[in-house]
Design a protein around this motif. Structure first.
Motif, mmCIF file in Angstrom:
data_model
loop_
_atom_site.group_PDB
_atom_site.id
_atom_site.type_symbol
_atom_site.label_atom_id
_atom_site.label_comp_id
_atom_site.label_asym_id
_atom_site.label_seq_id
_atom_site.Cartn_x
_atom_site.Cartn_y
_atom_site.Cartn_z
ATOM 1 N N GLU A 2 43.306 57.556 40.589
ATOM 2 C CA GLU A 2 43.739 55.809 40.377
ATOM 3 C C GLU A 2 42.553 55.096 40.304
ATOM 4 O O GLU A 2 41.705 54.966 40.986
ATOM 5 C CB GLU A 2 44.401 55.674 41.479
ATOM 6 N N THR A 3 42.910 54.039 39.159
ATOM 7 C CA THR A 3 41.704 53.095 39.267
ATOM 8 C C THR A 3 41.987 51.741 40.038
ATOM 9 O O THR A 3 43.106 51.575 40.412
ATOM 10 C CB THR A 3 41.745 52.564 37.643
ATOM 11 N N ARG A 4 40.759 51.182 40.433
ATOM 12 C CA ARG A 4 41.037 50.087 41.519
ATOM 13 C C ARG A 4 40.926 48.789 40.513
ATOM 14 O O ARG A 4 40.804 48.867 39.326
ATOM 15 C CB ARG A 4 39.517 50.144 42.141
ATOM 16 N N PRO A 5 41.343 47.692 41.161
ATOM 17 C CA PRO A 5 41.587 46.541 40.145
ATOM 18 C C PRO A 5 40.415 46.120 39.523
ATOM 19 O O PRO A 5 40.373 45.754 38.290
ATOM 20 C CB PRO A 5 41.931 45.352 41.352
ATOM 21 N N HIS A 6 39.109 46.105 40.074
ATOM 22 C CA HIS A 6 37.704 45.800 39.308
ATOM 23 C C HIS A 6 37.552 46.778 38.239
ATOM 24 O O HIS A 6 37.100 46.309 37.232
ATOM 25 C CB HIS A 6 36.683 45.742 40.318
ATOM 26 N N GLN A 7 38.019 47.955 38.244
ATOM 27 C CA GLN A 7 37.910 49.085 37.658
ATOM 28 C C GLN A 7 38.750 48.727 36.189
ATOM 29 O O GLN A 7 38.261 48.653 34.902
ATOM 30 C CB GLN A 7 38.130 50.501 37.847
ATOM 31 N N ARG A 8 39.900 48.538 36.571
ATOM 32 C CA ARG A 8 41.055 48.033 35.511
ATOM 33 C C ARG A 8 40.679 46.965 34.643
ATOM 34 O O ARG A 8 40.588 46.974 33.415
ATOM 35 C CB ARG A 8 42.462 47.773 35.977
ATOM 36 N N LYS A 9 40.004 45.790 35.537
ATOM 37 C CA LYS A 9 39.221 44.485 34.556
ATOM 38 C C LYS A 9 38.516 45.035 33.789
ATOM 39 O O LYS A 9 38.204 44.594 32.588
ATOM 40 C CB LYS A 9 38.914 43.734 35.675
ATOM 41 N N ALA A 10 37.489 45.907 34.221
ATOM 42 C CA ALA A 10 36.446 46.404 33.400
ATOM 43 C C ALA A 10 36.982 47.181 32.040
ATOM 44 O O ALA A 10 36.332 46.775 30.909
ATOM 45 C CB ALA A 10 35.461 47.397 34.008
#
Length: 62
Positions: A2-10
């Protein structure tokens, strides 16, 4: 994984930087960008997710 919020933003930033995929010859899809994130923040996962969403591949022989 699962991707974290900061990773989804990136990942979203990578997609904006490279543009959304459009049908083109493989050579035309060979674009590059850089992702700058702190050590241990998930750059590899961001790269994987970005490549999946962009259907990445330059069609070059290995």
């Amino acid at each position: 994984m699962e991707t974290r919020p900061h990773q989804r933003k990136a990942v979203d930033a990578v997609l904006r930087a490279l543009g959304l995929p459009v049908p083109q010859p493989p050579q035309a899809r060979c674009r590059r960008t850089q992702v700058v994130m702190a050590t241990g923040s998930g750059k590899s996962l961001v790269a994987i997710r970005s490549a999946e969403k962009l259907h990445a591949g330059c069609g070059r022989a290995a």
